[in-house]
Write a protein that holds these residues in place. Structure first.
Motif, short mmCIF file in Angstrom:
data_model
loop_
_atom_site.label_atom_id
_atom_site.label_comp_id
_atom_site.label_asym_id
_atom_site.label_seq_id
_atom_site.Cartn_x
_atom_site.Cartn_y
_atom_site.Cartn_z
N ASN A 96 -63.92 -43.29 -36.88
CA ASN A 96 -64.44 -44.27 -35.93
C ASN A 96 -64.61 -45.64 -36.56
N GLY A 97 -64.07 -45.82 -37.77
CA GLY A 97 -64.15 -47.11 -38.44
C GLY A 97 -65.35 -47.22 -39.36
N MET A 98 -65.26 -48.16 -40.30
CA MET A 98 -66.35 -48.36 -41.26
C MET A 98 -67.60 -48.92 -40.57
N ARG A 99 -68.74 -48.62 -41.19
CA ARG A 99 -70.05 -49.08 -40.71
C ARG A 99 -70.33 -48.60 -39.29
N ASN A 100 -69.87 -47.42 -38.97
CA ASN A 100 -69.99 -46.91 -37.59
C ASN A 100 -70.46 -45.46 -37.64
N THR A 101 -71.58 -45.22 -38.35
CA THR A 101 -72.11 -43.87 -38.54
C THR A 101 -73.19 -43.58 -37.50
N ASP A 102 -73.26 -42.31 -37.07
CA ASP A 102 -74.32 -41.86 -36.16
C ASP A 102 -74.37 -42.69 -34.87
N THR A 103 -73.21 -42.94 -34.29
CA THR A 103 -73.13 -43.63 -33.01
C THR A 103 -72.38 -42.73 -32.03
N ASN A 104 -72.40 -43.11 -30.75
CA ASN A 104 -71.70 -42.31 -29.76
C ASN A 104 -70.22 -42.68 -29.72
N PHE A 105 -69.51 -42.22 -28.70
CA PHE A 105 -68.07 -42.38 -28.63
C PHE A 105 -67.63 -43.79 -28.27
N GLN A 106 -68.54 -44.64 -27.81
CA GLN A 106 -68.15 -45.96 -27.34
C GLN A 106 -67.69 -46.86 -28.47
N GLY A 107 -66.81 -47.80 -28.14
CA GLY A 107 -66.28 -48.69 -29.14
C GLY A 107 -67.02 -50.00 -29.23
N PHE A 108 -66.40 -50.98 -29.86
CA PHE A 108 -66.95 -52.32 -30.03
C PHE A 108 -67.00 -53.02 -28.66
N PRO A 109 -68.04 -53.78 -28.33
CA PRO A 109 -69.16 -54.21 -29.17
C PRO A 109 -70.41 -53.32 -29.07
N THR A 110 -70.35 -52.24 -28.26
CA THR A 110 -71.52 -51.35 -28.21
C THR A 110 -71.80 -50.79 -29.59
N ASN A 111 -70.75 -50.45 -30.32
CA ASN A 111 -70.86 -49.94 -31.68
C ASN A 111 -70.11 -50.88 -32.63
N PRO A 112 -70.34 -50.78 -33.93
CA PRO A 112 -69.75 -51.75 -34.87
C PRO A 112 -68.23 -51.74 -34.95
N LEU A 165 -68.54 -54.90 -49.86
CA LEU A 165 -67.34 -54.72 -49.04
C LEU A 165 -67.28 -53.36 -48.36
N LEU A 166 -67.94 -52.33 -48.92
CA LEU A 166 -67.84 -50.99 -48.35
C LEU A 166 -69.18 -50.44 -47.87
N GLY A 167 -70.28 -51.05 -48.22
CA GLY A 167 -71.58 -50.58 -47.75
C GLY A 167 -72.07 -49.34 -48.45
N GLY A 168 -71.82 -49.22 -49.77
CA GLY A 168 -72.36 -48.07 -50.52
C GLY A 168 -71.54 -46.82 -50.32
N ASP A 169 -72.18 -45.77 -49.78
CA ASP A 169 -71.49 -44.49 -49.59
C ASP A 169 -70.34 -44.57 -48.58
N ASN A 170 -70.41 -45.53 -47.67
CA ASN A 170 -69.37 -45.74 -46.66
C ASN A 170 -69.12 -44.46 -45.85
N ILE A 171 -70.19 -43.97 -45.19
CA ILE A 171 -70.10 -42.78 -44.35
C ILE A 171 -69.46 -43.14 -43.02
N VAL A 172 -68.46 -42.37 -42.61
CA VAL A 172 -67.79 -42.59 -41.33
C VAL A 172 -67.70 -41.26 -40.58
N LYS A 173 -67.53 -41.34 -39.27
CA LYS A 173 -67.26 -40.15 -38.48
C LYS A 173 -65.75 -39.96 -38.43
N GLY A 174 -65.29 -38.74 -38.68
CA GLY A 174 -63.85 -38.57 -38.66
C GLY A 174 -63.40 -37.15 -38.87
N VAL A 175 -62.08 -36.98 -38.77
CA VAL A 175 -61.40 -35.72 -39.03
C VAL A 175 -60.29 -36.01 -40.03
N THR A 176 -60.25 -35.27 -41.14
CA THR A 176 -59.24 -35.51 -42.15
C THR A 176 -58.53 -34.21 -42.52
#
Length: 495
Positions: free
Chosen positions: A284-300, A248-259
């Motif tokens: 940038n949402g789950m399963r969306n690591t090391d991608t550019n600024f574009q949203g779905f469907p270009t990125n997950p 359900l989370l993909g292991g480490d669940n690394i995301v791009k973000g500011v907290t």
């Protein structure tokens, strides 16, 4: 001793030797006294040393005079105007740089809690390079290896390298600014490449606002959602994370973000840590690591938001960083909850978790968690963000899960453990014809710690009485319609 004192000492010694030379000329001097020529040679040597010392003193005086002249010239010029090739700011920067090098030298030491570190004397700069590797032997037996439950039984066995990571962490300029960079070659996460090449995982900088309990962090971070997922894989109780976590989370669940966070730092040098910790922010949402600024469907995913709160009723926060009671000094009880929303086009996925961990000093550890995942307009399989580019109306789905695990330490080396987890998928997520929509996992095993987490063996046997309607590489899980047994034996080394 100052240079003037050294000159005085040399002069006194020369005078004594001169007196000795006159005495040596008397006929009644004992035969054991040095000859006049030897005394003259010694005197010449001392005179040469005095000459060298005078030269050093003169050089120092010239250097001081030159510095004074540059400083005087700099003060007569407007700010920023070059004087002799340097500005006032340059001179001040050079002085500060020299003082820093003299006052705060860098040293390499072995810290039992961290390993090898390079740090300045005042602790403002610290670099902690380290790495770890896990090598695992796996055997997977499936009574019926198809979704219909009518396939033949089979056994797959072999070796794998589930994790190998290189890490740099520490602080810069002060202990308030920390960082971490992790490169991995691993099967953990859908973004992992094949062929053993390195790829970036965690990469963030964090600033703690001095004298407050607040901090801000930005970069590739672990989604502040689930306690098991946030913990390092080196500090898990079992050889591998739970199936719930990996699916359900993909292991480490690394995301791009500011907290933004509260309570992770001491508010004052003499203050204590807060019993409540909170971290929340935009991602940038789950399963969306090391991608550019574009949203779905270009990125997950298109965007996301997440947050977690932990309440420590008693114990030490340091003991909350592992799923074992190894080296715990006090009883620990922490209750936590987290949430994440990830948008992928017209699909929104809401994930919530509530968990509790209890430890006793170097003995018992218990952990329990409930996680639910609700997806609106879901067009994806379990372990995805549910989005689709196909037009149409898709169903809403809900997956519910439960995890429980416990262990007991015998001394400081041997630790048997057990785990039970349950996943109830919404059958609208599963392939057509799947014989069931449930995964039950009953796991037993042990850890043997040679040197704590730095060198340990973890062995486990998992029994899935209902098999599994899905496969998951991270958990060594294969599709099966009935009984499935997974055996794992793993060695972990941290340097």
């Amino acid at each position: 001793m100052s240079t003037i004192h050294r000159f005085g000492s040399v002069g006194l010694l020369a005078g004594l030797l001169s007196s000795g030379a006159l005495a040596a000329a008397q006929p009644e001097a004992p035969a054991t006294q040095p000859s006049q020529q030897e005394l003259i040679d010694q005197l010449k040597a001392l005179q040469s040393e005095v000459k060298d010392l005078r030269g050093q003193l003169n050089a120092q005086q010239r250097q001081i005079q030159q510095q004074q002249q540059r400083a005087t010239a700099a003060t007569t010029q407007p700010a920023g105007v070059a004087t002799g090739g340097a500005t006032t700011a340059d001179l001040l920067q050079d002085i500060n740089h020299r003082q820093t090098l003299e006052i705060n030298p860098l040293t390499g030491v072995w810290d039992p809690g961290k390993g090898f570190v390079i740090r300045s004397e005042d602790g403002a700069f610290l670099l902690h390079p380290w790495a770890f590797i896990q090598i695992r032997g796996v055997a997977n037996y499936r009574e019926n290896n198809g979704l219909t439950g009518t396939g033949s039984s089979s056994t797959d066995a072999g070796l794998e390298l589930p994790r190998m990571k290189l890490i740099l962490d520490g602080n810069m300029f002060s202990t308030d600014f920390t960082y971490q960079f992790i490169w991995a070659t691993t099967t953990e996460g859908s973004a992992a490449p094949t062929g053993g090449s390195l790829f970036l995982q965690d990469a963030w900088g964090r600033y703690h606002l001095p004298n407050t309990p607040f901090a801000i962090r930005a970069g590739n971070i672990r989604d502040p959602l689930d306690h098991e997922q946030i913990l390092f894989g080196t500090r898990s109780l079992t050889p591998e994370r739970s199936i719930v976590n990996n699916v359900l989370l993909g292991g480490d669940n690394i995301v791009k973000g500011v907290t933004f966070s509260f309570g992770y730092d001491r508010p004052t040098p003499n203050g204590d840590y807060s019993p409540v910790r909170v971290e929340a922010g935009y991602t940038n949402g789950m399963r969306n690591t090391d991608t550019n600024f574009q949203g779905f469907p270009t990125n997950p995913a298109t965007w996301g938001a997440a947050g977690r709160v932990d309440w420590k009723l008693f114990g030490r926060w340091i003991d909350y960083t592992q799923f074992t009671a190894l080296d715990d000094k006090e009883p620990l009880l922490v209750i936590g909850a987290g949430g994440d929303v990830t948008a992928a086009g017209n699909t929104n996925q809401w994930t919530g978790v509530a968990d509790v961990q209890f430890n006793t000093p170097n003995a018992i550890t218990l952990y329990a968690a409930y996680m639910g995942q609700y997806t609106t307009n879901n067009a994806g399989a379990p372990g995805t963000n549910g989005g689709s580019t196909t037009k149409g109306v898709f169903p809403d789905t809900y997956t519910s899960t439960f995890r429980f695990q416990g262990a007991y330490m015998f001394g400081r080396h041997f630790e048997p453990f057990g785990r039970y987890e349950y996943i109830h998928f919404d059958n609208l997520q599963l392939p057509k014809g799947a014989p069931h929509d449930v995964i039950q996992d009953i796991t037993v095993g042990f850890n043997y710690y040679f040197v704590g987490h730095r060198a340990k063996i973890s062995c486990a046997a998992s029994y899935l009485p209902d098999g599994s309607p899905i496969a998951n590489t991270q958990s060594d899980l294969l599709v099966s319609g009935r009984n499935q047994v997974i055996v794992q034996a793993q060695f972990q080394l941290m340097i």
